[in-house]
Scaffold this active site. Structure first.
Site, PDB file in Angstrom:
ATOM      1  N   CYS A 187      14.469  12.466  30.838  1.00 15.80           N
ATOM      2  CA  CYS A 187      15.704  13.248  31.010  1.00 15.80           C
ATOM      3  C   CYS A 187      15.993  13.574  32.470  1.00 15.80           C
ATOM      4  O   CYS A 187      17.087  14.046  32.790  1.00 15.80           O
ATOM      5  CB  CYS A 187      15.642  14.532  30.195  1.00 15.80           C
ATOM      6  SG  CYS A 187      15.603  14.214  28.425  1.00 15.80           S
ATOM      7  N   HIS A 189      20.218  20.786  32.812  1.00 18.59           N
ATOM      8  CA  HIS A 189      20.010  19.778  31.769  1.00 18.59           C
ATOM      9  C   HIS A 189      20.367  20.420  30.434  1.00 18.59           C
ATOM     10  O   HIS A 189      19.995  21.569  30.165  1.00 18.59           O
ATOM     11  CB  HIS A 189      18.554  19.328  31.793  1.00 18.59           C
ATOM     12  CG  HIS A 189      18.217  18.361  30.697  1.00 18.59           C
ATOM     13  ND1 HIS A 189      19.011  17.287  30.412  1.00 18.59           N
ATOM     14  CD2 HIS A 189      17.188  18.335  29.819  1.00 18.59           C
ATOM     15  CE1 HIS A 189      18.485  16.623  29.394  1.00 18.59           C
ATOM     16  NE2 HIS A 189      17.369  17.240  29.023  1.00 18.59           N
ATOM     17  N   ASN A 243      21.601  16.608  23.567  1.00 19.05           N
ATOM     18  CA  ASN A 243      20.788  16.194  24.725  1.00 19.05           C
ATOM     19  C   ASN A 243      21.011  14.702  24.978  1.00 19.05           C
ATOM     20  O   ASN A 243      20.537  13.866  24.217  1.00 19.05           O
ATOM     21  CB  ASN A 243      19.312  16.493  24.424  1.00 19.05           C
ATOM     22  CG  ASN A 243      18.392  16.112  25.577  1.00 19.05           C
ATOM     23  OD1 ASN A 243      18.800  15.454  26.528  1.00 19.05           O
ATOM     24  ND2 ASN A 243      17.143  16.522  25.474  1.00 19.05           N
TER      25      ASN A 243
HETATM   26  N1  COA Z   1      16.463  21.912  10.383  1.00 14.51           N
HETATM   27  C1  COA Z   1      15.821  22.860   9.695  1.00 14.51           C
HETATM   28  N2  COA Z   1      14.545  23.214   9.943  1.00 14.51           N
HETATM   29  C2  COA Z   1      13.895  22.570  10.910  1.00 14.51           C
HETATM   30  C3  COA Z   1      14.505  21.549  11.675  1.00 14.51           C
HETATM   31  C4  COA Z   1      15.848  21.222  11.372  1.00 14.51           C
HETATM   32  N3  COA Z   1      16.534  20.286  12.045  1.00 14.51           N
HETATM   33  N4  COA Z   1      13.631  21.089  12.570  1.00 14.51           N
HETATM   34  C5  COA Z   1      12.490  21.785  12.409  1.00 14.51           C
HETATM   35  N5  COA Z   1      12.647  22.685  11.399  1.00 14.51           N
HETATM   36  C6  COA Z   1      11.681  23.650  10.896  1.00 14.51           C
HETATM   37  C7  COA Z   1      10.264  23.253  11.206  1.00 14.51           C
HETATM   38  O1  COA Z   1       9.798  22.342  10.244  1.00 14.51           O
HETATM   39  C8  COA Z   1       9.559  24.591  11.140  1.00 14.51           C
HETATM   40  O2  COA Z   1       9.339  24.901   9.779  1.00 14.51           O
HETATM   41  P1  COA Z   1       7.961  25.616   9.318  1.00 14.51           P
HETATM   42  O3  COA Z   1       7.971  26.939  10.035  1.00 14.51           O
HETATM   43  O4  COA Z   1       8.123  25.690   7.852  1.00 14.51           O
HETATM   44  O5  COA Z   1       6.877  24.698   9.800  1.00 14.51           O
HETATM   45  C9  COA Z   1      10.603  25.584  11.651  1.00 14.51           C
HETATM   46  O6  COA Z   1      11.863  24.903  11.565  1.00 14.51           O
HETATM   47  C10 COA Z   1      10.370  26.042  13.064  1.00 14.51           C
HETATM   48  O7  COA Z   1      10.077  24.907  13.862  1.00 14.51           O
HETATM   49  P2  COA Z   1       9.815  25.036  15.399  1.00 14.51           P
HETATM   50  O8  COA Z   1       9.562  23.676  15.956  1.00 14.51           O
HETATM   51  O9  COA Z   1       8.786  26.092  15.678  1.00 14.51           O
HETATM   52  O10 COA Z   1      11.234  25.593  15.887  1.00 14.51           O
HETATM   53  P3  COA Z   1      11.715  26.005  17.332  1.00 14.51           P
HETATM   54  O11 COA Z   1      12.285  27.361  17.306  1.00 14.51           O
HETATM   55  O12 COA Z   1      10.665  25.717  18.375  1.00 14.51           O
HETATM   56  O13 COA Z   1      12.932  25.016  17.573  1.00 14.51           O
HETATM   57  C11 COA Z   1      13.368  22.984  18.779  1.00 14.51           C
HETATM   58  C12 COA Z   1      12.715  23.632  17.561  1.00 14.51           C
HETATM   59  C13 COA Z   1      13.022  21.511  18.774  1.00 14.51           C
HETATM   60  C14 COA Z   1      14.869  23.189  18.657  1.00 14.51           C
HETATM   61  C15 COA Z   1      12.873  23.678  20.070  1.00 14.51           C
HETATM   62  O14 COA Z   1      11.472  23.779  20.035  1.00 14.51           O
HETATM   63  C16 COA Z   1      13.277  22.930  21.302  1.00 14.51           C
HETATM   64  O15 COA Z   1      14.447  22.819  21.611  1.00 14.51           O
HETATM   65  N6  COA Z   1      12.280  22.440  22.056  1.00 14.51           N
HETATM   66  C17 COA Z   1      12.550  21.738  23.273  1.00 14.51           C
HETATM   67  C18 COA Z   1      12.906  20.337  22.923  1.00 14.51           C
HETATM   68  C19 COA Z   1      13.494  19.618  24.078  1.00 14.51           C
HETATM   69  O16 COA Z   1      14.261  20.180  24.809  1.00 14.51           O
HETATM   70  N7  COA Z   1      13.158  18.340  24.198  1.00 14.51           N
HETATM   71  C20 COA Z   1      13.690  17.501  25.161  1.00 14.51           C
HETATM   72  C21 COA Z   1      13.221  17.921  26.482  1.00 14.51           C
HETATM   73  S1  COA Z   1      14.191  17.062  27.624  1.00 14.51           S
END
Ligand code: COA
Length: 322
Positions: A113, A249, A279
């Site tokens: 990214c 970003h 993203n």
């Molecule tokens: N819809 C519904 N539920 C979802 C889901 C979706 N699309 N994706 C994940 N979940 C669930 C998970 O399975 C988890 O369930 P559980 O508690 O029963 O295990 C729950 O939601 C929480 O997951 P978690 O990963 O802890 O959520 P989060 O608050 O960290 O949000 C992201 C997830 C991916 C949105 C967040 O972590 C994020 O944005 N991370 C950075 C990613 C990023 O920027 N990547 C690129 C970098 S350039």
């Protein structure tokens, strides 16, 4: 002293819109979950046969037009992408030929990214060194091609798009500073397991889609970006209140808010496109920059802080006097 100044910007998004409601029909998710956790409402998806190079071409054409620069005047094309059209030639070379800029140097940069930010940093150094007068810097991606559309953890996050800037040598700033960082120790938190010398022909052993431990990525990204904005302000001999616009970003609205809070910058000084674009990896920062500039809100002489974070991990920034 010679500086690199941005004299034109351009961007391009594929036509097809994929909304959160559309994703609700594809995986077990909800508009409410996606919006609350990420700020994303919709993203664009490239049409069948539409490539990273196609998106780059449209964005580049618009940037050249805005700068009033002909492709034949360019002496460098640096293109950030993780989703090149081909393994080789580089997408930058394919773009060069299509634009009619043959002869100048052209190469791709893969910094996930941070691809556009790394490309910007490199082009800036060539201009400062006096070797380049006019450079085209592009960030372009078709991440949809390596997204697992059955994995709700990742498929809701990404989109396709491209942005470009023309940089020209000038006595006035310009790009004040660029900072490029990486820590490959985090490679296994965000990656695609297939490359050329690994996994390429091993059908069934590896997926070829994005693998990510989202919440670990989130925590490292917030900390790294907080440190990075402090470092960038210091490198530019400025204070936080000298920053007029943050162009972050566009991965997650919560990460963006944390960076803005660190800068004590009101959200109306932060460019947000994540809601409409998702993203777009290397496309994200130049898309946001182009959107800001085309609204006419930014004044010449204002200070823009650009930053990105991505797989590698990589993280990078630029302070630019517009
Ligand atoms: N819809 C519904 N539920 C979802 C889901 C979706 N699309 N994706 C994940 N979940 C669930 C998970 O399975 C988890 O369930 P559980 O508690 O029963 O295990 C729950 O939601 C929480 O997951 P978690 O990963 O802890 O959520 P989060 O608050 O960290 O949000 C992201 C997830 C991916 C949105 C967040 O972590 C994020 O944005 N991370 C950075 C990613 C990023 O920027 N990547 C690129 C970098 S350039």
């Amino acid at each position: 002293m010679t500086f690199a100044r941005i004299t034109g910007t351009g961007s391009y998004l594929p036509e097809r819109v994929l909304s959160n409601a559309d994703l609700e029909k594809m995986v077990d998710t909800s508009d409410e979950w996606i919006t609350t956790r990420t700020g994303i409402r919709e993203r664009r998806i490239a049409a069948n046969g539409e490539t990273t190079g196609d998106l780059a071409f449209h964005a580049a054409t618009r940037a050249l037009e805005a700068a009033g620069v002909k492709a034949s005047e360019l002496d460098a094309i640096v293109l950030g992408t993780t989703t090149p059209d081909l393994i080789f030639p580089s997408t930058a070379c394919l773009l060069q030929s299509r634009l009619g800029a043959n002869g100048c140097m052209a190469f791709d940069v893969n910094a996930a990214c941070c691809g556009f930010m790394y490309a910007l940093g490199i082009a800036d150094k060539f201009i400062r060194a006096g070797q380049t007068k006019k450079a085209l810097v592009v960030g372009s991606e078709t991440l949809s091609r390596m997204t697992d559309w059955t994995d709700r953890n990742t498929c809701v996050l990404f989109g396709d798009g491209a942005g470009a800037v023309v940089l020209e040598a000038d006595k006035e700033p310009g790009v004040l500073t660029t900072l490029l960082h990486a820590d490959g120790g985090y490679a296994d938190l965000l990656y695609n397991p297939v490359g050329v010398s690994k996994g390429f022909k091993e059908d069934g052993r590896h997926g070829n889609t994005i693998m990510m431990e989202g919440n670990k990525v989130f925590r490292v990204a917030v900390r790294a970006l907080e440190r990075l904005v402090d470092e960038t302000i210091a490198a530019a001999n400025m204070h936080a209140d000298n920053v007029d616009w943050l162009i972050p970003h566009q991965a997650n609205l919560r990460i963006i808010r944390a960076t803005a809070e660190r800068l004590q910058l009101p959200m109306d000084r932060v460019v947000i496109t994540v809601d409409k674009h998702g993203n777009t990896s290397s496309g994200s920062v130049p898309l946001a920059l182009d959107e800001l500039i085309r609204t006419g809100k930014v004044q010449r002489g204002q200070n823009l802080l650009l930053e990105a974070f991505g797989g590698g991990f990589t993280w990078s920034s630029a302070m630019i006097r517009y």
